[in-house]
Design a protein around this motif. Structure first.
Motif, short mmCIF file in Angstrom:
data_model
loop_
_atom_site.label_atom_id
_atom_site.label_comp_id
_atom_site.label_asym_id
_atom_site.label_seq_id
_atom_site.Cartn_x
_atom_site.Cartn_y
_atom_site.Cartn_z
N ASN A 1 77.80 94.30 47.27
CA ASN A 1 76.52 94.23 46.56
C ASN A 1 75.52 93.38 47.34
O ASN A 1 74.33 93.73 47.42
CB ASN A 1 76.73 93.67 45.16
N ALA A 2 75.99 92.29 47.91
CA ALA A 2 75.10 91.44 48.71
C ALA A 2 74.63 92.18 49.95
O ALA A 2 73.46 92.08 50.35
CB ALA A 2 75.83 90.16 49.11
N ASP A 3 75.53 92.98 50.56
CA ASP A 3 75.16 93.75 51.75
C ASP A 3 74.13 94.83 51.40
O ASP A 3 73.21 95.09 52.18
CB ASP A 3 76.40 94.39 52.36
N ALA A 4 74.28 95.47 50.24
CA ALA A 4 73.32 96.50 49.82
C ALA A 4 71.94 95.88 49.61
O ALA A 4 70.92 96.46 50.01
CB ALA A 4 73.81 97.18 48.55
N LEU B 1 77.00 100.64 44.01
CA LEU B 1 76.06 99.74 44.69
C LEU B 1 74.63 100.25 44.52
O LEU B 1 73.70 99.45 44.32
CB LEU B 1 76.42 99.65 46.17
N THR B 2 74.47 101.57 44.57
CA THR B 2 73.15 102.17 44.36
C THR B 2 72.61 101.82 42.98
O THR B 2 71.44 101.44 42.81
CB THR B 2 73.24 103.70 44.52
N LEU B 3 73.47 101.93 41.97
CA LEU B 3 73.06 101.61 40.60
C LEU B 3 72.81 100.12 40.43
O LEU B 3 71.95 99.72 39.64
CB LEU B 3 74.12 102.11 39.62
N GLY B 4 73.56 99.30 41.16
CA GLY B 4 73.31 97.87 41.12
C GLY B 4 71.91 97.53 41.62
O GLY B 4 71.23 96.67 41.07
N LEU B 5 71.47 98.25 42.66
CA LEU B 5 70.11 98.06 43.16
C LEU B 5 69.09 98.62 42.18
O LEU B 5 68.07 97.98 41.89
CB LEU B 5 69.96 98.74 44.52
N ALA B 6 69.35 99.82 41.67
CA ALA B 6 68.38 100.49 40.80
C ALA B 6 68.14 99.73 39.50
O ALA B 6 67.09 99.87 38.88
CB ALA B 6 68.85 101.91 40.49
N THR B 7 69.12 98.92 39.07
CA THR B 7 68.99 98.15 37.83
C THR B 7 68.75 96.67 38.10
O THR B 7 68.79 95.86 37.17
CB THR B 7 70.26 98.31 36.96
N ASN B 8 68.52 96.31 39.35
CA ASN B 8 68.38 94.90 39.70
C ASN B 8 67.16 94.29 38.99
O ASN B 8 66.08 94.89 38.97
CB ASN B 8 68.22 94.75 41.21
N PRO B 9 67.30 93.10 38.41
CA PRO B 9 66.16 92.47 37.75
C PRO B 9 65.05 92.07 38.72
O PRO B 9 63.91 91.86 38.30
CB PRO B 9 66.78 91.24 37.07
N ASP B 10 65.38 91.97 40.01
CA ASP B 10 64.39 91.65 41.02
C ASP B 10 63.75 92.94 41.52
O ASP B 10 64.40 93.73 42.21
CB ASP B 10 65.05 90.90 42.18
N PRO B 11 62.49 93.21 41.19
CA PRO B 11 61.85 94.47 41.60
C PRO B 11 61.86 94.70 43.10
O PRO B 11 61.86 95.85 43.55
CB PRO B 11 60.42 94.34 41.06
N SER B 12 61.86 93.63 43.90
CA SER B 12 61.83 93.79 45.35
C SER B 12 63.12 94.39 45.89
O SER B 12 63.15 94.89 47.03
CB SER B 12 61.57 92.44 46.03
#
Length: 301
Positions: free
Chosen positions: A156-159, A191-202
């Motif tokens: 997740n950190a790498d993504a 990992l894709t979904l982790g990014l797509a739902t990340n609270p950080d918009p960036s």
């Protein structure tokens, strides 16, 4: 997108595919030095041949491989491709390089992420085979998911690092930092979904495509979550029925979502052709990209 505009976009893609050959892929380290948390890792990366493509194990130094379109054909869109493998292996060709080549041939600059994995024995092939059977037997925890491991946390950190790197160097690669998407497979879809739902918009992509993935408990799309393309096979025995809740979550958030459930294909079909309708998932993905304007250059820039 209006019908006539879609026809023009399709014609433009056909012209791109008939042009000059793709550039040779270039591999870059994801971090300037050792990956944070892996400074003292001792396992050695290994490659295992497989009929559908190479399988990697014991990755401790993540990389990003850039697949650039042929000169003069880039449309300013970038897509990070995240292969799967249960956070123990990486299907680097079938769910990585082959996908990137397809995208680059259509004007999209693609980036294959080789991320860190859980350590497996490089010599005990029996134990490795038993572990892979364990991953493929279905539910392994009360939620029906493989428990979160060190490998998944590092992945997740790498993504997150990958999308930050791509956007920060967007000008160098000729892409728009606001037109960066992610497509991931199985563990890569997580990992894709982790990014797509990340609270950080960036850290959120501008669009996302989880292929035979699953949404971890506690993750949910924000009101401004990116549009999503979802694909899986109904005969998937590893993550059966897990794509529908992703679609329902996006619809509930009133965000654009498209779901393709193919009759046959199993889990991990990637770019492999099996004589099933799932063989054509990437064409459906391409149609979706055209519909949203991510297959053609943006005008008025």
């Amino acid at each position: 997108m209006p019908k006539f505009a879609r026809l023009l976009a399709g014609a433009a893609v056909a012209m791109i595919m008939s042009s000059t050959a793709l550039a040779e892929p270039v591999t870059l380290p994801l971090y300037a030095g050792p990956a944070p948390g892996s400074e003292h890792a001792t396992q050695k990366e290994t490659v295992t041949p497989n009929p559908s493509g190479r399988l990697l194990r014991n990755i401790t130094q993540p990389t990003l491989t850039v697949y650039a379109p042929a000169p003069g054909t880039a449309n300013g869109v970038g897509i990070i491709v995240i292969p799967g493998g249960g956070f123990h292996i990486l299907s680097i060709d079938n769910e990585g390089g082959k996908v990137a080549e397809w995208l680059a041939a259509r004007g999209i600059t693609a980036f294959v992420l080789k991320y860190r994995l859980n350590e497996t024995s490089p010599v005990d092939t029996l134990a490795f085979a038993q572990m892979m059977r364990f991953l493929a037997t279905g539910p392994t925890s009360p939620g029906g998911l493989i428990p979160v491991t060190v490998g998944e946390t590092q992945a997740n950190a790498d993504a997150a690092r990958a999308i930050t790197l791509v956007r920060s160097r967007a000008a160098e690669w000729g892409i728009d930092p606001h037109r960066v998407g992610v497509v991931g497979f199985s563990a890569g879809a997580m990992l894709t979904l982790g990014l797509a739902t990340n609270p950080d918009p960036s850290l959120r992509p501008d669009f996302a495509a989880p292929i035979y993935g699953v949404l971890r408990p506690g993750l949910a799309p924000a009101p401004n979550a990116p549009p999503i393309f979802i694909a899986a096979a109904t005969d998937d025995t590893l993550l059966p029925g897990r794509s529908m809740p992703i679609y329902q979550a996006w619809v509930a958030a009133r965000r654009p979502a498209e779901l393709h459930l193919y009759d046959k294909g199993g889990h991990g079909f990637g770019m492999e052709h099996q004589g099933a309708t799932s063989d054509h998932w990437i064409e459906d993905f391409g149609h979706w990209l055209v519909e949203h304007g991510w297959m053609t250059a943006q005008t008025g820039k």
